[in-house]
Design a protein around this motif. Structure first.
Motif, PDB file in Angstrom:
ATOM      1  N   PRO A   1      -0.574  25.685 -19.036  1.00 51.14           N
ATOM      2  CA  PRO A   1      -1.831  26.104 -18.395  1.00 51.14           C
ATOM      3  C   PRO A   1      -3.046  25.323 -18.912  1.00 51.14           C
ATOM      4  O   PRO A   1      -4.049  25.204 -18.206  1.00 51.14           O
ATOM      5  CB  PRO A   1      -1.932  27.588 -18.773  1.00 51.14           C
ATOM      6  N   GLN A   2      -2.952  24.779 -20.139  1.00 47.37           N
ATOM      7  CA  GLN A   2      -4.079  24.033 -20.709  1.00 47.37           C
ATOM      8  C   GLN A   2      -4.419  22.781 -19.905  1.00 47.37           C
ATOM      9  O   GLN A   2      -5.500  22.208 -20.060  1.00 47.37           O
ATOM     10  CB  GLN A   2      -3.766  23.624 -22.159  1.00 47.37           C
ATOM     11  N   LEU A   3      -3.511  22.346 -19.037  1.00 45.48           N
ATOM     12  CA  LEU A   3      -3.786  21.181 -18.203  1.00 45.48           C
ATOM     13  C   LEU A   3      -4.866  21.462 -17.161  1.00 45.48           C
ATOM     14  O   LEU A   3      -5.410  20.530 -16.570  1.00 45.48           O
ATOM     15  CB  LEU A   3      -2.501  20.726 -17.498  1.00 45.48           C
ATOM     16  N   GLU A   4      -5.156  22.722 -16.942  1.00 46.00           N
ATOM     17  CA  GLU A   4      -6.135  23.094 -15.916  1.00 46.00           C
ATOM     18  C   GLU A   4      -7.480  22.410 -16.147  1.00 46.00           C
ATOM     19  O   GLU A   4      -8.133  21.960 -15.196  1.00 46.00           O
ATOM     20  CB  GLU A   4      -6.318  24.613 -15.907  1.00 46.00           C
ATOM     21  N   GLU A   5      -7.905  22.300 -17.414  1.00 44.85           N
ATOM     22  CA  GLU A   5      -9.211  21.709 -17.688  1.00 44.85           C
ATOM     23  C   GLU A   5      -9.244  20.212 -17.375  1.00 44.85           C
ATOM     24  O   GLU A   5     -10.320  19.627 -17.222  1.00 44.85           O
ATOM     25  CB  GLU A   5      -9.611  21.938 -19.139  1.00 44.85           C
ATOM     26  N   HIS A   6      -8.081  19.578 -17.277  1.00 44.58           N
ATOM     27  CA  HIS A   6      -8.023  18.146 -16.957  1.00 44.58           C
ATOM     28  C   HIS A   6      -7.660  17.900 -15.491  1.00 44.58           C
ATOM     29  O   HIS A   6      -7.560  16.750 -15.069  1.00 44.58           O
ATOM     30  CB  HIS A   6      -6.975  17.462 -17.837  1.00 44.58           C
ATOM     31  N   LEU A   7      -7.433  18.970 -14.739  1.00 45.72           N
ATOM     32  CA  LEU A   7      -6.863  18.847 -13.411  1.00 45.72           C
ATOM     33  C   LEU A   7      -7.699  17.955 -12.488  1.00 45.72           C
ATOM     34  O   LEU A   7      -7.183  16.990 -11.894  1.00 45.72           O
ATOM     35  CB  LEU A   7      -6.686  20.236 -12.796  1.00 45.72           C
ATOM     36  N   ALA A   8      -8.968  18.225 -12.373  1.00 49.29           N
ATOM     37  CA  ALA A   8      -9.819  17.456 -11.448  1.00 49.29           C
ATOM     38  C   ALA A   8      -9.893  15.993 -11.860  1.00 49.29           C
ATOM     39  O   ALA A   8      -9.800  15.086 -11.013  1.00 49.29           O
ATOM     40  CB  ALA A   8     -11.217  18.066 -11.399  1.00 49.29           C
ATOM     41  N   ALA A   9     -10.046  15.746 -13.174  1.00 53.86           N
ATOM     42  CA  ALA A   9     -10.155  14.368 -13.654  1.00 53.86           C
ATOM     43  C   ALA A   9      -8.845  13.603 -13.452  1.00 53.86           C
ATOM     44  O   ALA A   9      -8.859  12.422 -13.090  1.00 53.86           O
ATOM     45  CB  ALA A   9     -10.549  14.358 -15.123  1.00 53.86           C
ATOM     46  N   LEU A  10      -7.716  14.269 -13.663  1.00 55.67           N
ATOM     47  CA  LEU A  10      -6.426  13.603 -13.478  1.00 55.67           C
ATOM     48  C   LEU A  10      -6.184  13.279 -12.003  1.00 55.67           C
ATOM     49  O   LEU A  10      -5.658  12.202 -11.669  1.00 55.67           O
ATOM     50  CB  LEU A  10      -5.296  14.483 -14.016  1.00 55.67           C
ATOM     51  N   ARG A  11      -6.545  14.192 -11.131  1.00 52.41           N
ATOM     52  CA  ARG A  11      -6.403  13.900  -9.700  1.00 52.41           C
ATOM     53  C   ARG A  11      -7.223  12.669  -9.317  1.00 52.41           C
ATOM     54  O   ARG A  11      -6.801  11.867  -8.486  1.00 52.41           O
ATOM     55  CB  ARG A  11      -6.838  15.119  -8.882  1.00 52.41           C
ATOM     56  N   LYS A  12      -8.378  12.529  -9.934  1.00 58.62           N
ATOM     57  CA  LYS A  12      -9.225  11.366  -9.662  1.00 58.62           C
ATOM     58  C   LYS A  12      -8.569  10.083 -10.180  1.00 58.62           C
ATOM     59  O   LYS A  12      -8.603   9.039  -9.514  1.00 58.62           O
ATOM     60  CB  LYS A  12     -10.583  11.577 -10.333  1.00 58.62           C
ATOM     61  N   VAL A  13      -7.958  10.157 -11.377  1.00 59.23           N
ATOM     62  CA  VAL A  13      -7.251   9.000 -11.941  1.00 59.23           C
ATOM     63  C   VAL A  13      -6.106   8.580 -11.021  1.00 59.23           C
ATOM     64  O   VAL A  13      -5.906   7.388 -10.745  1.00 59.23           O
ATOM     65  CB  VAL A  13      -6.722   9.334 -13.351  1.00 59.23           C
ATOM     66  N   TYR A  14      -5.363   9.559 -10.518  1.00 55.40           N
ATOM     67  CA  TYR A  14      -4.232   9.247  -9.646  1.00 55.40           C
ATOM     68  C   TYR A  14      -4.702   8.741  -8.284  1.00 55.40           C
ATOM     69  O   TYR A  14      -4.082   7.839  -7.692  1.00 55.40           O
ATOM     70  CB  TYR A  14      -3.346  10.483  -9.466  1.00 55.40           C
ATOM     71  N   ALA A  15      -5.790   9.297  -7.784  1.00 57.53           N
ATOM     72  CA  ALA A  15      -6.316   8.844  -6.491  1.00 57.53           C
ATOM     73  C   ALA A  15      -6.741   7.389  -6.555  1.00 57.53           C
ATOM     74  O   ALA A  15      -6.636   6.654  -5.560  1.00 57.53           O
ATOM     75  CB  ALA A  15      -7.489   9.726  -6.070  1.00 57.53           C
ATOM     76  N   ALA A  16      -7.200   6.948  -7.733  1.00 49.65           N
ATOM     77  CA  ALA A  16      -7.603   5.556  -7.895  1.00 49.65           C
ATOM     78  C   ALA A  16      -6.420   4.606  -7.724  1.00 49.65           C
ATOM     79  O   ALA A  16      -6.586   3.444  -7.336  1.00 49.65           O
ATOM     80  CB  ALA A  16      -8.255   5.353  -9.258  1.00 49.65           C
ATOM     81  N   VAL A  17      -5.215   5.090  -8.004  1.00 45.54           N
ATOM     82  CA  VAL A  17      -4.014   4.269  -7.814  1.00 45.54           C
ATOM     83  C   VAL A  17      -3.776   4.023  -6.335  1.00 45.54           C
ATOM     84  O   VAL A  17      -3.470   2.899  -5.909  1.00 45.54           O
ATOM     85  CB  VAL A  17      -2.784   4.952  -8.450  1.00 45.54           C
TER      86      VAL A  17
ATOM     87  N   ARG B   1       0.822  -1.207   0.000  1.00 47.36           N
ATOM     88  CA  ARG B   1       0.000   0.000   0.000  1.00 47.36           C
ATOM     89  C   ARG B   1       0.857   1.258   0.000  1.00 47.36           C
ATOM     90  O   ARG B   1       0.512   2.274  -0.631  1.00 47.36           O
ATOM     91  CB  ARG B   1      -0.930  -0.026   1.224  1.00 47.36           C
ATOM     92  N   GLU B   2       1.984   1.210   0.668  1.00 42.96           N
ATOM     93  CA  GLU B   2       2.874   2.374   0.713  1.00 42.96           C
ATOM     94  C   GLU B   2       3.376   2.727  -0.687  1.00 42.96           C
ATOM     95  O   GLU B   2       3.471   3.900  -1.051  1.00 42.96           O
ATOM     96  CB  GLU B   2       4.055   2.087   1.650  1.00 42.96           C
ATOM     97  N   TRP B   3       3.685   1.688  -1.488  1.00 42.09           N
ATOM     98  CA  TRP B   3       4.175   1.944  -2.849  1.00 42.09           C
ATOM     99  C   TRP B   3       3.076   2.582  -3.700  1.00 42.09           C
ATOM    100  O   TRP B   3       3.337   3.549  -4.435  1.00 42.09           O
ATOM    101  CB  TRP B   3       4.648   0.644  -3.499  1.00 42.09           C
ATOM    102  N   PHE B   4       1.855   2.042  -3.628  1.00 38.65           N
ATOM    103  CA  PHE B   4       0.751   2.630  -4.392  1.00 38.65           C
ATOM    104  C   PHE B   4       0.532   4.087  -4.005  1.00 38.65           C
ATOM    105  O   PHE B   4       0.334   4.958  -4.860  1.00 38.65           O
ATOM    106  CB  PHE B   4      -0.531   1.828  -4.164  1.00 38.65           C
ATOM    107  N   THR B   5       0.575   4.364  -2.708  1.00 34.87           N
ATOM    108  CA  THR B   5       0.353   5.733  -2.238  1.00 34.87           C
ATOM    109  C   THR B   5       1.452   6.669  -2.716  1.00 34.87           C
ATOM    110  O   THR B   5       1.178   7.790  -3.168  1.00 34.87           O
ATOM    111  CB  THR B   5       0.275   5.747  -0.697  1.00 34.87           C
ATOM    112  N   ALA B   6       2.699   6.212  -2.623  1.00 33.58           N
ATOM    113  CA  ALA B   6       3.833   7.035  -3.058  1.00 33.58           C
ATOM    114  C   ALA B   6       3.787   7.270  -4.567  1.00 33.58           C
ATOM    115  O   ALA B   6       4.110   8.369  -5.049  1.00 33.58           O
ATOM    116  CB  ALA B   6       5.142   6.366  -2.668  1.00 33.58           C
TER     117      ALA B   6
END
Length: 467
Positions: free
Chosen positions: A301-317, A279-284
């Motif tokens: 700056p164009q990444l701003e429109e994907h920011l929330a969705a990308l955070r969600k993708v990473y949180a799933a890891v 779990r530590e590896w996944f979190t890191a």
């Protein structure tokens, strides 16, 4: 203290493709060198230490050949004239050239390697044993490979390729470490290691740095990127045919490439350390991706429109229930790192992403990182010609068709060879792809702004959960 040679190198190095500090302001430069050969031309090797105004320090390796008079045939390799004294004490100049572009200065590398020599702080390690030595071609000059960027390579005849690692870091380079381990497996999908070179660090407490490596040259091979993009051009030229109907269909090659990748991964897990991902590896891993995203926002700056969705993708890891066996991986796998021969695919360049610290590149990782890298490369191959016609809906449709077909074929080949479907519903794979696309956004914004559309469009697909 800066020397006359250091000042010459200060002017020359920023213009070299392998120099990683372009655009950064230098505070200081120093060099120290030794002679590798005193034959004609004299060959010296220099460690050049560059200190930037922000306090960062980088050390580069620069081999030089020396001539008493200018050589017109070597104008493209000329570095500068350095003041010197002759035997009688009179003033004169020595002419320094890039030794990797001076064919007469390339033979000592393999002579010293075959002899397992130590020259000054430099140690040469041939592969094999006394009873079964590696076949090292001596007395043959090397021809420079002009397409490289972060390193410099020489091809010796049809037998060997010598890669010089320009930026020095303490520790064994992963390309050598993995090459030495895979040599013992006789895996058909790698170019066997023939030897390597190390240099002692000025700090006696630090590990030696890897200077260079020698590998078997893969004869008659075709570059994966060129083959793939030729297939895409064939598809674009056939306006009424689908990807599986075009004569240049690449899917069979993609499937074989997937199988080759799985074979290399299996041997890496067999001969080098492994560890289950906890779990530590996944979190890191998720945290690192999020940090890279935050840093990238300042550049793109164009990444701003994907920011929330990308955070969600990473949180799933961080919450992923996947079972992952970590082991050594390629670390920077894409179509430009593979060659197709008459008998199959060969995977090259196991040093990982050169921009990452060496210690990070030697860590155990998920093989899905390599799978994600290749999937991103298929996407690039499919869409690179859209840069010229970004509003061509028909081309965009066909690019997507080619990418989906070849990504699927690669995954099928990998699955058949390994018994594991790498491209199933994996939060980790999707996150690796997204992380790579964010990296690509930063690269394109800095180097090829008109290509930025490719990774941005991929992020739209990845964050929408599409294939």
């Amino acid at each position: 203290m800066s020397t006359a040679l250091a000042e010459v190198l200060r002017d020359w190095m920023p213009h070299q493709r392998w120099f990683g500090g372009k655009g950064r302001e230098w505070a200081d430069v120093s060099e120290e060198g030794f002679f590798l050969s005193r034959a004609e031309p004299v060959l010296s090797v220099h460690r050049v230490r560059v200190t930037y105004t922000d306090g960062a320090v980088e050390t580069y390796l620069v081999p030089l050949s020396w001539r008493a008079h200018p050589e017109e045939d070597l104008n493209a390799a000329f570095i500068g004239a350095v003041p010197a004294k002759d035997a009688e004490g009179a003033d004169r100049e020595n002419y320094a050239y890039d030794a990797m572009r001076d064919r007469d200065a390339t033979t000592p590398w393999l002579t010293q390697l075959a002899a397992a020599a130590t020259v000054g702080p430099m140690h040469f390690h041939p592969a094999g044993s006394q009873t079964d030595p590696a076949p090292i071609p001596e007395g043959v000059p090397g021809d420079i490979v002009s397409t490289e960027q972060s390193n410099t390579s020489l091809v010796y005849g049809q037998d060997a390729i010598f890669k010089l690692f320009r930026r020095l870091e303490p520790g064994l380079n992963p390309d050598v470490e993995i090459g030495e381990a895979l040599r013992r497996t006789e895996n058909p999908h790698i170019a066997p290691l023939l030897g390597y070179v190390e240099i002692d660090d000025p700090d006696p407490s630090a590990e030696p740095a890897t200077v260079a490596m020698l590998q078997t040259f893969v004869r008659g091979a075709s570059d994966g990127w060129r083959l793939a993009t030729a297939s895409v051009r064939d598809l674009y030229a056939e306006g009424d045919l689908h990807a599986d109907e075009v004569g240049g269909d690449f899917a069979a090659d993609s499937e074989r490439l997937g199988a080759a990748t799985a074979s290399v991964h299996a041997d890496l897990a067999r001969v080098l350390p492994t560890a289950p991902a906890d779990r530590e590896w996944f979190t890191a891993t998720a945290r690192g991706m999020t940090e890279r995203l935050e840093a990238a926002l300042g550049v793109v700056p164009q990444l701003e429109e994907h920011l929330a969705a990308l955070r969600k993708v990473y949180a799933a890891v961080a919450d992923s229930p996947e079972e992952v066996l970590r082991h050594r991986v390629h670390g920077d796998l894409h179509l430009g790192q593979v060659l197709r021969t008459a008998t199959g695919w060969v995977v090259l360049d196991f040093e990982g992403e050169p921009a990452r610290p060496l210690a990070e590149r030697r860590q155990l990782d998920s093989p899905l990182r390599d799978v994600a890298g290749m999937l991103r490369s298929f996407d690039y191959a499919a869409r690179h010609m859209l840069v010229e016609q970004p509003d061509d809906a028909q081309r965009a449709y066909r690019a997507q068709e080619w990418a989906v077909r070849n990504r699927g074929a690669f995954c099928s080949g990998y699955s058949a060879a390994s018994g594991m479907d790498p491209c199933g519903d994996s939060p980790l794979l999707r996150a690796f792809e997204a992380d790579k696309a964010v990296y690509e956004c930063v690269y394109e914004a800095r180097n090829r702004p008109n290509w930025l559309m490719i990774p941005l469009q991929s992020l739209s697909r990845l964050t929408a959960g599409e294939s």
